[in-house]
Motif scaffolding. Sequence first.
Motif: not given
Length: 519
Positions: A25-41
Amino acid sequence: MNSSLNAARRERELAEVRDLVVDVLVVGLGATGAGAALDAASRGLSVAAIDAHDMAFGTSRWSSKMIHGGLRYLAKGQIGVAYESAVERGHLLGRTAPHLVRAHPYLLPLVPEVSRRHAALVMTGYRAGEGLRVAARTPRHLLPGPSRISAAQALALASPLASRGLRGALLSWDGRLADDARLVVAVARTAAAQGARILTRCRALELSGEGALVRDELGGDTFTIRARTVVNATGVWAAGLHPGIRLRPSRGTHLVLRPETLPGLAAGLHVPIPGESNRFALVLPQPDGRVHVGLTDEPVDGPVPDVPPVPEEDVTFLLAVLNSVLEEPVRREDVAGTYAGLRPLLAADGRTADLSRRHALLTTPDGMVTIVGGKLTTYRRMAEDAVDRAVSLGRLDAGRSRTTELPLVGAVPADGPEGASGANGGKSGKGADGERGREGDRLLERYGSEAGAVRALMAEDPWLAEPGPTGVTGAELVWAVRHEGALDVDDLLDRRTRIGLVPQDRTAALPLAHAALAY
């Protein structure tokens, strides 16, 4: 999976996530949060990513739109941070987002206030930056090297400069984003294409290493998202969800000038700040013709606002620095808009301007990972590090990060037949749909390989092709609703486009935005 984000997909995935236990679960959809979602997915993990507002609602839309090589950090001896910046810049320029990131020239005008010794020190720094480019293996044709140019050449690139006493300029090159908010949307959409559930308007009320209590800000109901690991990527707001973190926010203010204010400005400017050896104000011409002037570095105390206000003293300071190199001064009434972002710096002694921009990973006893610090240029590396930590803590079955080679939605080859840039930082003049001209270039710069689809949408109805403020068409707004997750007028005007940076333009564009939402 499809990369399109829209209201229907949000509702479907909002229902699905209540019955799942996601890996991350990523909380926050700035650049880092969106990046974490992409990296994990992209590692094959199941992902939900939430934000209380919209993608790029916070600091990630308030940057200088620069993707830089960390020269300032090199001057402070922060070699690791500088090298990391140069490497990440190379990834964006050459592979992951060449449609959104281009090389751009910057001039440091050699006015009488810049001594020959100071100029020599700056050029030494530029050449060290060239060494970083080589070390990062970024090709010269994507990022040209520095040089000294004559006064005549400087005035040809930046005619508003004062000519009296000008003895030339130092020319350097760095990365420039077409739009920081669009980068975040592209990262989030790429994550969605990898299977991540991207859920805006979902506020985390409570957070732990096992998930979050979440409120749907549109529907109003509260529910739980269960997760094996959690990444808190809320930036300057991270302390509200991770007690014990001490942040020292720093405000970076920019002015927005209309296109006619500084005519003939083809290059950006580095303007020395009086009394500072390694700090410069930035004058940044934008793709829409506006000019941004920044940026301050002032500590901010007290509660963190959703949208930081701009104090008048910041405006006065930036105008004074800007006017120190201009033939005709820019007046207060020439400032059409302002904006400020807050840097999420870890608390430490000293001025905020001197604090390290290195990112930091912090964990709670129950395994929640919080990432703070850093900067827009290194969002991908920050995301990779956060997911690496989450995978380790959660003992998840996942491989190494793939995001250095994973093109973002819309990416086109930097040197392909529809390439974004050449050695002069210019554009090929050929749109993704094969048409040439300014409009084709503008769409290519914002949409890359999807530019042809946006142009095809313009043909559906005459009003969709009509340009509004800053040249944005109705088709672009409809595209944002259908494919980029825009849910309301604010999403359209303040983030998917940047019309809202100038309040007068925002008011003029409201009818177009409402029409796009109803189309």
